[in-house]
Motif scaffolding. Structure first.
Motif, PDB file in Angstrom:
ATOM      1  N   SER B  49       0.535  -1.192  -0.258  1.00 22.58           N
ATOM      2  CA  SER B  49      -0.177   0.182  -0.099  1.00 22.58           C
ATOM      3  C   SER B  49       0.530   1.578  -0.706  1.00 22.58           C
ATOM      4  N   VAL B  51       2.589   2.059   2.827  1.00 23.69           N
ATOM      5  CA  VAL B  51       2.352   2.388   3.886  1.00 23.69           C
ATOM      6  C   VAL B  51       3.820   2.766   4.525  1.00 23.69           C
ATOM      7  N   ASP B  70       3.658   6.926  -4.605  1.00 24.01           N
ATOM      8  CA  ASP B  70       3.606   7.659  -2.939  1.00 24.01           C
ATOM      9  C   ASP B  70       2.246   6.963  -2.415  1.00 24.01           C
ATOM     10  N   ILE B  71       1.779   6.737  -1.414  1.00 21.04           N
ATOM     11  CA  ILE B  71       0.459   6.473  -0.825  1.00 21.04           C
ATOM     12  C   ILE B  71      -0.457   6.959  -1.410  1.00 21.04           C
ATOM     13  N   THR B  72      -0.667   8.234  -1.935  1.00 17.90           N
ATOM     14  CA  THR B  72      -2.074   8.825  -2.118  1.00 17.90           C
ATOM     15  C   THR B  72      -1.716   8.182  -3.604  1.00 17.90           C
ATOM     16  N   ALA B  75      -3.073   4.636  -3.567  1.00 17.09           N
ATOM     17  CA  ALA B  75      -4.303   4.875  -3.486  1.00 17.09           C
ATOM     18  C   ALA B  75      -5.413   5.060  -4.554  1.00 17.09           C
TER      19      ALA B  75
END
Ligand code: ATP
Ligand code: MG
Lengths: 307, 241
Positions: B49, B51, B70-72, B75
């Motif tokens: 993910s 994180v 990155d995480i965003t 997502a």
């Protein structure tokens, strides 16, 4: 009433369509811009325009009274005395907001001195928002002083919010609670830039089974500084709880100094305080939902302040 | 398809936790990742993910390399992850969190169906803050709901969804997973120690000591697990022998 005042009224109270539903008194730049009493709620000016007395009849139910104060220009130093006389068994909402707008390098200040006399078994919900708007470096100050006298069984719930743009604020609140009286205060304060805000509470529980619940949420951003001082005194069998939570962003600083005084064996007093930056795991969680760092931080802070 | 190739992760203290993970996960199937405590399952979920950032290797989702994202970004590309340890927020309600997860205002009917999937009554919970006042099981279910609510999800990762959840609700959850895998495009990964989930798994991946110990179809792997629990329980010893 000028356009700026109208926009401030929208920010600090539920003003729309040029009207308040109920009794009201609008203070603009130190003068009166409108006043209305109702059968149950009488608003009377004090001598010399120094403020108002608000008389709420015994047993008045489900009425609202609005007493916003706005300053729409610089170089105004407004000092006002408002006294609320709430009759027994009344159950009312008071909406008091304050907005200060300046557009140049000169400042303005509003200093509202409020006294609440809440009669037996009366309930008051008091809502107050403070905001500063405009351009320029002029200092916008709001320094409220509030004293609450709660008679037997009276309940006063105060929700106060300092939204943004207030450069300097010293909030002083004192209270005395008789038997079974209850004072609930939720305050939230946002400071940015080099703003300063100080909160000072001193509440005295003299009556048996009286209770105080004080919840303070603050966010200090940039180089702003906040001080929090609360003193809860329990002088009989009573319950006192205070909770001070602060989030720091950037170089924000917070000094929290809670004080508890128990003058009775059966006084039960609790204080909780937590200061720190936005929790990293909270940011992570919101990022896994697709928010950016900035969006996540903003959402967390907005929620925290509006809780 | 989610393909992991030689994925390694070192913790901040320098310890190598993931030591080269390889596997491929097909959509439309339930993949259960299991293995002993501390073997690296949560670390793996975090690394998928974003994180935590993998220190080496490749994580490829339908041809898109995720490793440097990155995480965003991950997502937004469709990676959804239900934490093993849900996060609490002061001042954010269940509704707020679900709406953030979904990316839009949620309709009352949708809230109801979502909440019932995780065994919660909408009216009792929707306006509650996701704070310390929620019990362990309640917050765990809300955490699961934040993943079920994701509109754009291509990968759903649940980290020990059964933990703290009562039996009655767990049955509902099993149904929810079975429902999810009917979606032929969904890559569904559940980290679990639960026999019930292992039994319904199409594929099982066993992680031990930061590596894939065994992986394959559930009906092949599960009997091995049951038969030789030691293979999982003492992977390091076994390896050394
Ligand atoms: N940030 C970290 N820094 C140092 N060590 C870590 C860190 N995160 C995890 N570890 C270690 O990595 C190992 C794997 O942890 P992980 O949480 O992935 O295990 P797990 O398989 O999910 O276990 P469980 O079944 O108990 O949930 C553990 O030994 C853990 O202590
Ligand atoms: Mg884990």
């Amino acid at each position: 009433m000028d356009k700026i005042t109208e926009s401030l009224l929208k920010l600090v109270s539920d003003w729309d369509d040029d009207v308040y539903n109920g009794a009201y008194n609008i203070r603009e730049n130190g003068g009166c811009a409108g006043r209305q009493s109702t059968d149950n709620i009488k608003i009377e000016p004090k001598e010399g325009g120094k403020g108002i007395d608000i008389y709420i009849k015994e047993g008045t139910k489900d009425e609202k009274v609005y007493i916003p104060a706005c300053i729409s220009k610089s170089n105004v130093e407004d000092l006002v005395y408002n006294d609320f006389h709430v009759g027994e068994n009344a159950d009312v909402t008071i909406v008091a907001g304050c907005g200060v707008h300046t557009d140049d390098e000169e400042g303005s200040s509003h200093n509202g001195i409020h006294r609440f006399f809440v009669g037996k078994n009366a309930r008051v919900l008091y809502e107050e928002k403070h905001v500063g708007t405009g351009e320029g470096g002029g200092k916008r100050s709001i320094d409220p002083v509030t004293d609450c006298q709660l008679e037997e069984g009276a309940v006063l719930e105060m929700n106060t919010q300092q939204l943004s743009g207030v450069d300097h604020s010293i909030r002083t609140t004192t209270g005395k609670l008789e038997k079974n009286a209850k004072l609930i205060i939720h305050e939230s304060i946002l400071t940015e830039g080099d703003q300063y805000a100080k909160t000072d509470f001193e509440v005295d529980m003299v009556g048996e089974d009286s209770a105080v619940d004080l919840i303070s949420r603050s966010v200090a951003k940039d180089d702003s500084y906040q001080e929090y001082h609360s003193k809860i005194k329990g002088e009989s069998r009573c319950i006192g709880h205070s909770e001070c939570d602060a989030i720091l962003v950037g170089n924000g600083k917070v000094n929290a100094a809670p004080e508890l005084f128990a003058g009775d064996l059966d006084a039960s007093l609790i204080h909780e305080a937590a200061i720190g930056k936005v929790a990293g795991e909270q940011i992570l969680k919101l990022k896994t939902l697709g928010l950016s760092d900035e969006e996540a931080e903003k959402r967390i802070i907005d929620g925290f302040l509006n809780a | 398809m989610l393909c992991l190739n030689n994925v390694k992760w070192k913790a901040e203290d320098g310890a190598e936790i993931l030591k080269g993970i390889d596997f491929e996960i097909e959509p439309g199937k339930l993949t259960v990742v299991t293995g002993p405590n501390g073997s690296g399952k949560t670390s793996l979920a975090k690394v998928i993910s974003g994180v935590e950032q993998a220190t080496e290797g490749s994580i490829n989702l339908d041809g898109v390399e995720l490793i440097d994202k990155d995480i965003t970004e991950r997502a937004r590309l469709g990676v959804a992850y239900a934490f093993q340890q849900p996060v609490r927020f002061k001042g954010i309600t269940v509704r707020d969190l679900i709406e953030l997860a979904q990316g839009s205002k949620i309709e009352e009917v949708d809230v109801c169906s979502l909440m019932s999937k995780v065994g919660l009554c909408t009216n009792d919970y929707i306006d509650r803050e996701v704070n310390d006042s929620l019990s362990g099981g309640e917050i765990k279910r809300i955490e699961i709901a934040t993943v079920l609510a994701r509109n754009n999800a291509k990968v759903m990762l649940f980290d020990e969804p059964e933990a703290g959840i009562d039996l009655w609700s767990f049955n509902g959850l099993v149904e929810a997973f079975q429902e999810l895998k009917k979606n032929k495009d969904m890559i569904l990964i559940v980290i679990s120690h639960q026999e019930r989930l292992l039994e319904i798994a199409d594929n099982i991946v066993v992680i031990a000591d930061g590596k894939v110990r065994i992986a394959g179809p559930g009906d092949e792997i599960l009997p091995q697990l049951m038969q030789d629990e030691k293979a999982v329980a003492c992977p390091v010893e076994k390896e050394n022998n």
